[in-house]
Design an enzyme around this catalytic site. Structure first.
Site, mmCIF file in Angstrom:
data_model
loop_
_atom_site.group_PDB
_atom_site.id
_atom_site.type_symbol
_atom_site.label_atom_id
_atom_site.label_comp_id
_atom_site.label_asym_id
_atom_site.label_seq_id
_atom_site.Cartn_x
_atom_site.Cartn_y
_atom_site.Cartn_z
ATOM 1 N N CYS A 28 -11.377 -7.348 4.275
ATOM 2 C CA CYS A 28 -11.211 -5.861 4.104
ATOM 3 C C CYS A 28 -12.230 -5.082 3.827
ATOM 4 C CB CYS A 28 -9.953 -5.809 3.150
ATOM 5 S SG CYS A 28 -9.280 -3.899 2.998
ATOM 6 N N HIS A 34 0.916 -1.193 0.053
ATOM 7 C CA HIS A 34 -0.002 -0.140 0.099
ATOM 8 C C HIS A 34 0.838 1.280 0.072
ATOM 9 C CE1 HIS A 34 0.918 -0.866 4.250
ATOM 10 N NE2 HIS A 34 0.962 0.537 4.201
ATOM 11 N N TYR A 60 -3.731 3.719 1.161
ATOM 12 C CA TYR A 60 -4.491 3.148 0.173
ATOM 13 C C TYR A 60 -3.803 2.153 -0.819
ATOM 14 C CZ TYR A 60 -7.703 7.358 0.532
ATOM 15 O OH TYR A 60 -8.568 8.115 1.132
ATOM 16 N N THR A 61 -4.405 1.019 -1.183
ATOM 17 C CA THR A 61 -4.029 -0.031 -2.021
ATOM 18 C C THR A 61 -3.968 0.194 -3.380
ATOM 19 O OG1 THR A 61 -4.082 -1.396 -0.132
ATOM 20 C CG2 THR A 61 -3.712 -2.444 -2.170
#
Length: 244
Positions: free
Chosen positions: A205, A33, A47-48
């Site tokens: 997730c 990320h 954020y990925t």
């Protein structure tokens, strides 16, 4: 950079970058990320990227009215710059350590799971099977729906995807998959059973509320915290579960 609308409140942002090849041993670790910081209020968010290439990477970002970083990203215009740190490894992964990975995702929480799905499926030596339950508001609010459909069609023996939506908006179109929140019944029917022990893993997730309901809340310092929620009730062990 460019911005590509995905749903009514989620946008794919493409950032130009000079990156190493993710396919090489010295390349970017997946899943990983980046950290984006809003200097105006000193708040940072992880954020990925859903895609890494040598020339760019893509972030899938949902806009929250009370989210300073997400609003900052959505305010960007092509050519603007944004300070980030990373990529940073999110979860150490080794091929074939388990026989099957069960995944539970909500909304843009699909990002790290999609990153890992692509890594597994493009490696012919990795025989790990994947089962995904993906929860969204409606059939119109499913980020990466087409991409997941394409991958599952191409690898039907290795990737199974089950969608569940809170509400069906188009009654005239047959839906044929789940409705309502992720449930114990869905987990039992679509993910590897807790009795599989070390041969199976579960990855979760999504929004904080969903993670708490499914697997128990993470700690304030972002550590895993005790296993709870549906997965604990179904007999899964902490060593089987990872919360992003």
């Amino acid at each position: 950079m460019e911005a590509i609308p995905v749903t009514h409140d989620t946008t794919l942002f493409r950032f130009a970058a000079n990156l190493p090849d993710v396919e090489t041993p010295s390349g970017i670790i997946v899943p990983s990320h980046v950290v984006v910081k809003d200097d105006s209020c000193q708040i940072a968010r992880e954020y990925t990227p859903i895609t890494y290439s040598k020339t760019h990477f893509d972030l899938l970002v949902k806009k929250y009215e009370n989210g300073s970083v997400s609003k900052l990203i959505h305010s960007l215009e092509p050519g603007d710059k944004l300070e980030m740190r990373g990529p940073i490894e999110t979860l150490p992964y080794e091929p074939n350590v388990v026989e099957e990975i069960g995944m539970i995702a909500g909304g843009t929480g699909i990002s790290p799971l999609y990153q890992l799905i692509k890594r597994i499926l493009r490696d012919p030596s990795d025989k790990t099977r994947i089962s995904l339950i993906y929860a969204n508001r409606s059939e119109d609010d499913i980020p990466l729906h087409n991409e997941l459909q394409l991958l599952s069609s191409k690898h039907p023996d290795r990737l199974r995807v089950y969608h569940t939506i809170e509400k069906q908006r188009h009654q005239e179109r047959p839906w044929g998959q789940g409705t309502g929140y992720v449930s114990a019944k869905m987990i039992k029917e679509h993910l590897p059973a807790s009795e599989r022990g070390s041969s199976a893993a579960i990855l979760v997730c999504g929004p904080d509320g969903m993670i708490q309901y499914v697997a128990g809340a993470k700690e304030e310092n972002n550590s895993q915290g005790p296993l709870g929620g549906l997965l604990a009730k179904l007999g899964y062990q902490e060593r089987q579960v990872f919360k992003f």
